[in-house]
Scaffold this active site. Structure first.
Site, short mmCIF file in Angstrom:
data_model
loop_
_atom_site.label_atom_id
_atom_site.label_comp_id
_atom_site.label_asym_id
_atom_site.label_seq_id
_atom_site.Cartn_x
_atom_site.Cartn_y
_atom_site.Cartn_z
N HIS A 1 -55.11 -10.52 -36.13
CA HIS A 1 -53.68 -10.73 -35.89
C HIS A 1 -53.43 -12.22 -36.08
CE1 HIS A 1 -49.82 -11.05 -33.86
NE2 HIS A 1 -49.76 -9.73 -33.70
N THR B 1 -20.53 -10.76 -81.91
CA THR B 1 -20.52 -9.62 -80.99
C THR B 1 -21.37 -8.52 -81.62
OG1 THR B 1 -18.49 -8.72 -81.96
CG2 THR B 1 -18.24 -10.22 -80.09
N HIS B 2 -22.21 -7.89 -80.81
CA HIS B 2 -23.17 -6.91 -81.31
C HIS B 2 -24.13 -7.52 -82.33
CE1 HIS B 2 -20.72 -3.72 -79.42
NE2 HIS B 2 -19.68 -4.38 -79.91
N GLN C 1 -36.44 -7.00 -32.63
CA GLN C 1 -37.61 -7.88 -32.53
C GLN C 1 -37.70 -8.81 -33.74
OE1 GLN C 1 -41.05 -6.31 -30.64
NE2 GLN C 1 -42.47 -7.32 -32.03
N SER D 1 -52.07 -20.52 -83.00
CA SER D 1 -53.47 -20.84 -83.25
C SER D 1 -53.86 -20.53 -84.69
CB SER D 1 -54.37 -20.06 -82.29
OG SER D 1 -54.24 -18.66 -82.52
N LYS E 1 -45.74 -22.57 -87.48
CA LYS E 1 -44.94 -21.95 -86.44
C LYS E 1 -44.41 -22.95 -85.42
CE LYS E 1 -44.12 -18.23 -85.98
NZ LYS E 1 -44.81 -17.07 -85.40
N ASN F 1 -42.33 -21.97 -82.21
CA ASN F 1 -41.82 -20.79 -81.51
C ASN F 1 -40.98 -21.18 -80.28
OD1 ASN F 1 -43.25 -19.18 -83.33
ND2 ASN F 1 -45.08 -19.25 -82.06
N GLU G 1 -38.77 -17.91 -74.07
CA GLU G 1 -39.47 -16.64 -73.86
C GLU G 1 -40.12 -16.59 -72.47
OE1 GLU G 1 -40.62 -15.53 -78.48
OE2 GLU G 1 -41.99 -16.76 -77.31
N SER H 1 -46.21 -7.71 -45.34
CA SER H 1 -47.11 -7.95 -46.46
C SER H 1 -46.33 -8.22 -47.73
CB SER H 1 -48.03 -6.74 -46.65
OG SER H 1 -47.28 -5.55 -46.81
#
Length: 433
Positions: free
Chosen positions: A72, A145-146, A216, A267, A272, A274, A279, A311
């Site tokens: 406890h 839009t869209h 409580q 790599s 690239k 990115n 992200e 928890s």
């Protein structure tokens, strides 16, 4: 929280030494509150304060070792503190209290401090957005839009709307702070049966926390409100991040994240570059929303309390605080280093052959006496041909016998499309940083 997304500022709020330090302060203040009304001898309260242990890593280890016996955590903490203060003064530690009095008060204290950091981060992000919106107020780009070209807008307008949403999130954080800046020292089922309300008030005044009626435990809708504010921050940051990811696509390339010397985008492919920050923000926002779901489920507890929430909260409250703080910081860095490409924005606007002015042409034909359905048919017919054959929209309209050429200059005037942006920027200017 894993070290990759933790920050020193939030670590200081949620570390074990900080947590046990808060518990210790609640215990000491409760002892002093009892002394103020003559229940605890004044000298005993003074000894408790003077001999109280320092809440450091060694103190944490002693509590953990004791918990292996008690199974406890609060009992282990109390045993450790009492042993270090020693009897008879140490026996007054935890007098009249139950575990949740200490744990919930300290937890609300931590959430309040986390809110202060989150509000500070949201203000810093807001400052960046407001400045960027003003710089790019007249940086013309296509609105979509869209995912399809719609009508002209400006990059500054887009950013201004982001800023207004961040300001709303900041208000949500302020409201969450108000909701969680509370405490309770009302005993086992919240009836003050073994602790006077005056002691609760004494501790609350010292900590700057508002005493509330409780069972409580402090009702968990407050914690859920805190988690919602964190999740909302994450979703707002993701909204911006998703847009920036789209604008960085090779086919669009209207903005780019900063790229520092020595950085590698892949790599395998040296070319690239990115959108890794955007992200990352998108991904972490999913965790924040998941934590909110768990927090909502913590609201329903059995009778006056159970520990099904405990928890869960050990994970989601620190982690949501850390992640909301991290994504705002990460997004601010992204925006501070963002490369904006006005020429590319204008080229993309012009790439759809002038079709972005179809609505002004439609309205001009209606003003000229055509029915809306006839005007729509005329404009759509020429628009589809322009798109399918790669022809200039205005040239086709000028060759159409059903179109009065005199209306086209105004309809194709970019200044007309953007004339009323001041309405949006007036709201931006009303933000109080």
């Amino acid at each position: 929280m894993i070290p990759r997304y933790s920050t020193p500022e939030m670590d200081a709020v949620w570390s074990d030494p900080a947590r046990f330090g808060r518990w210790l302060e609640v215990e000491l203040l409760a002892t002093e509150g009892h002394a103020a009304i003559g229940i605890v001898p004044t000298e005993a309260a003074e000894i408790c304060r003077a001999k109280a242990p320092v809440s450091d890593e060694a103190f944490v280890e002693r509590i953990i070792e004791r918990e292996r016996v008690t199974d406890h955590d609060v009992a282990a903490f109390v045993d450790t503190v009492q042993a270090e203060i020693d009897d008879p003064a140490g026996s007054w530690i935890h007098y009249g209290l139950t575990s949740s009095d200490v744990g919930d008060t300290a937890l609300c204290w931590a959430m309040r401090d986390a809110c202060d950091l989150l509000i500070e981060a949201s203000t810093a992000l807001l400052e960046t957005l407001v400045d960027m919106a003003r710089v790019h107020r007249d940086t013309v780009m296509i609105g979509r839009t869209h995912g399809i070209h719609a009508e002209p807008t400006t990059f500054g307008t887009k950013v201004a709307l982001w800023a207004l949403q961040v300001d709303r999130d900041r208000e949500r954080l302020r409201q969450a702070r108000e909701a969680v800046a509370v405490m309770k020292l009302s005993g086992a089922v919240g009836t003050y049966s073994n602790i006077p309300p005056s002691v609760e008030a004494f501790v609350g005044d010292a900590l700057g926390l508002r005493p509330i009626a409780a069972t409580q435990v402090v009702a968990r809708d407050r914690h859920a409100q805190f988690l919602y504010a964190c999740a909302s921050v994450g979703s707002t940051c993701e909204m911006m991040a998703v847009e920036l990811r789209h604008l960085q696509r090779t086919e669009v390339r209207e903005v780019q994240e900063g790229f520092k010397p020595g950085q590698k985008g892949s790599s395998a492919m040296p070319h690239k570059r990115n959108p890794i920050s955007a992200e990352t923000i998108s991904g972490l926002s999913r965790v924040l929303r998941g934590n909110l779901s768990a927090g909502m489920q913590d609201i329903a507890l059995w009778h006056e309390r159970d520990i099904s929430h405990s928890s869960v909260e050990r994970v989601i409250l620190p982690d949501s605080s850390q992640l909301a703080f991290y994504v705002m910081r990460r997004l601010k860095r992204l925006l501070d280093g963002l490369v904006v490409m006005p020429e590319r924005m204008r080229a993309n606007l012009d790439a759809s052959y002038g079709l972005v002015f179809s609505q002004p042409v439609l309205l001009s034909l209606v003003q000229g006496g055509a029915t809306r359905d006839d005007a729509y048919r005329i404009v759509q017919r020429n628009a589809m041909r322009a798109w399918d054959e790669g022809l200039d929209f205005r040239t086709l309209l000028e060759a159409d016998d059903e179109v009065d050429d005199d209306v086209l200059d105004d309809a194709f005037d970019l200044r007309r499309s953007l004339a009323n942006l001041g309405q949006i920027f007036a709201q931006l200017d009303a933000i109080v940083i």
